[in-house]
Design a protein around this motif. Structure first.
Motif, PDB file in Angstrom:
ATOM      1  N   HIS A 143     -28.787  -4.820  17.358  1.00 37.22           N
ATOM      2  CA  HIS A 143     -30.092  -4.999  16.728  1.00 37.22           C
ATOM      3  C   HIS A 143     -31.037  -5.933  17.476  1.00 37.22           C
ATOM      4  O   HIS A 143     -32.253  -5.746  17.413  1.00 37.22           O
ATOM      5  CB  HIS A 143     -29.915  -5.524  15.300  1.00 37.22           C
ATOM      6  CG  HIS A 143     -29.156  -4.585  14.426  1.00 37.22           C
ATOM      7  ND1 HIS A 143     -29.688  -3.414  13.953  1.00 37.22           N
ATOM      8  CD2 HIS A 143     -27.886  -4.640  13.967  1.00 37.22           C
ATOM      9  CE1 HIS A 143     -28.786  -2.787  13.218  1.00 37.22           C
ATOM     10  NE2 HIS A 143     -27.683  -3.500  13.223  1.00 37.22           N
TER      11      HIS A 143
ATOM     12  N   SER B  91     -36.321  -7.005  18.684  1.00 37.04           N
ATOM     13  CA  SER B  91     -35.560  -6.292  17.663  1.00 37.04           C
ATOM     14  C   SER B  91     -35.540  -4.828  18.071  1.00 37.04           C
ATOM     15  O   SER B  91     -36.589  -4.235  18.313  1.00 37.04           O
ATOM     16  CB  SER B  91     -36.208  -6.458  16.285  1.00 37.04           C
ATOM     17  OG  SER B  91     -35.504  -5.684  15.335  1.00 37.04           O
TER      18      SER B  91
ATOM     19  N   GLY C 229     -34.631  -2.352  16.264  1.00 37.66           N
ATOM     20  CA  GLY C 229     -34.920  -1.466  15.144  1.00 37.66           C
ATOM     21  C   GLY C 229     -36.001  -2.065  14.273  1.00 37.66           C
ATOM     22  O   GLY C 229     -36.956  -2.659  14.767  1.00 37.66           O
ATOM     23  N   THR C 230     -35.804  -1.945  12.985  1.00 36.21           N
ATOM     24  CA  THR C 230     -36.798  -2.453  12.045  1.00 36.21           C
ATOM     25  C   THR C 230     -36.389  -3.769  11.413  1.00 36.21           C
ATOM     26  O   THR C 230     -37.165  -4.358  10.662  1.00 36.21           O
ATOM     27  CB  THR C 230     -37.036  -1.416  10.926  1.00 36.21           C
ATOM     28  OG1 THR C 230     -35.787  -1.148  10.276  1.00 36.21           O
ATOM     29  CG2 THR C 230     -37.599  -0.123  11.498  1.00 36.21           C
ATOM     30  N   GLU C 231     -35.175  -4.234  11.698  1.00 36.53           N
ATOM     31  CA  GLU C 231     -34.716  -5.492  11.112  1.00 36.53           C
ATOM     32  C   GLU C 231     -35.526  -6.656  11.664  1.00 36.53           C
ATOM     33  O   GLU C 231     -35.785  -6.712  12.871  1.00 36.53           O
ATOM     34  CB  GLU C 231     -33.236  -5.721  11.427  1.00 36.53           C
ATOM     35  CG  GLU C 231     -32.301  -4.840  10.645  1.00 36.53           C
ATOM     36  CD  GLU C 231     -30.862  -5.291  10.805  1.00 36.53           C
ATOM     37  OE1 GLU C 231     -30.608  -6.504  10.733  1.00 36.53           O
ATOM     38  OE2 GLU C 231     -30.016  -4.413  11.003  1.00 36.53           O
TER      39      GLU C 231
END
Length: 171
Positions: A112, A151, A153-155
């Motif tokens: 991530h 990041s 992704g979206t985290e």
């Protein structure tokens, strides 16, 4: 030599190890990065498949990038570095191809977050932003604009102090 976007990249194989050392020795002023890569190969932070090479049209290795396990606070993350390109291939897209391939491989593996301590003019093109704006720091003082995070992704990025593999020393 012009910049291009169609470089071939792949995960390193054991046969690549001598050429990877030569790339790091050629790209940097000292053997520190080449020695670091060798130390990281023996470190628990090593992740198979996240040491990548870029090849020229004849199949010779011309670039290299490594992602190893790090942590931001207690949250698992990756450390990008070193990234090395043979001097005659610098500014041709070799390093960018290796980094994009490494980040894609990391994302496929379910990673991530990625940290990098590097040139503030270079790494933002891959989505890296200043770590301090996310509450991410190092225990050793470094130039604020050189420490960056991403990041995959979206985290949201976690905050905390980055802990690198032991092979990096006490940074």
């Amino acid at each position: 030599m012009n910049s291009r976007t169609d470089w071939t990249t792949r995960a390193e194989t054991s046969a690549d190890i001598p050429a990877i050392r030569e790339i790091n020795l050629a790209a940097f002023d000292t053997a520190e990065e080449a020695d670091l890569v060798e130390a990281l190969r023996q470190d628990p932070a090593w992740i198979d498949g996240l040491s990548l090479v870029t090849l020229d049209d004849a199949g010779a290795l011309v670039g290299y990038v490594l992602l190893t396990r790090a942590h931001i606070g207690d949250t698992p993350a990756l450390c990008l570095g070193p990234c090395a390109v043979l001097p005659q291939y610098q500014k041709t897209g070799v390093g960018s191809a290796a980094i994009r391939a490494a980040l894609a491989a990391a994302e496929v593996r379910g990673e991530h977050f990625v940290t990098v301590l590097g040139h503030p003019e270079y790494y933002p093109r891959f989505g890296f932003t200043r770590a301090s704006t996310h509450g991410v720091t190092m225990k050793t003082p470094v130039p604020d604009d050189a420490l960056m995070v991403l990041s995959l992704g979206t985290e949201p990025l976690p905050s905390g102090v980055i802990r690198y593999a032991a092979a990096f020393g006490d940074i």
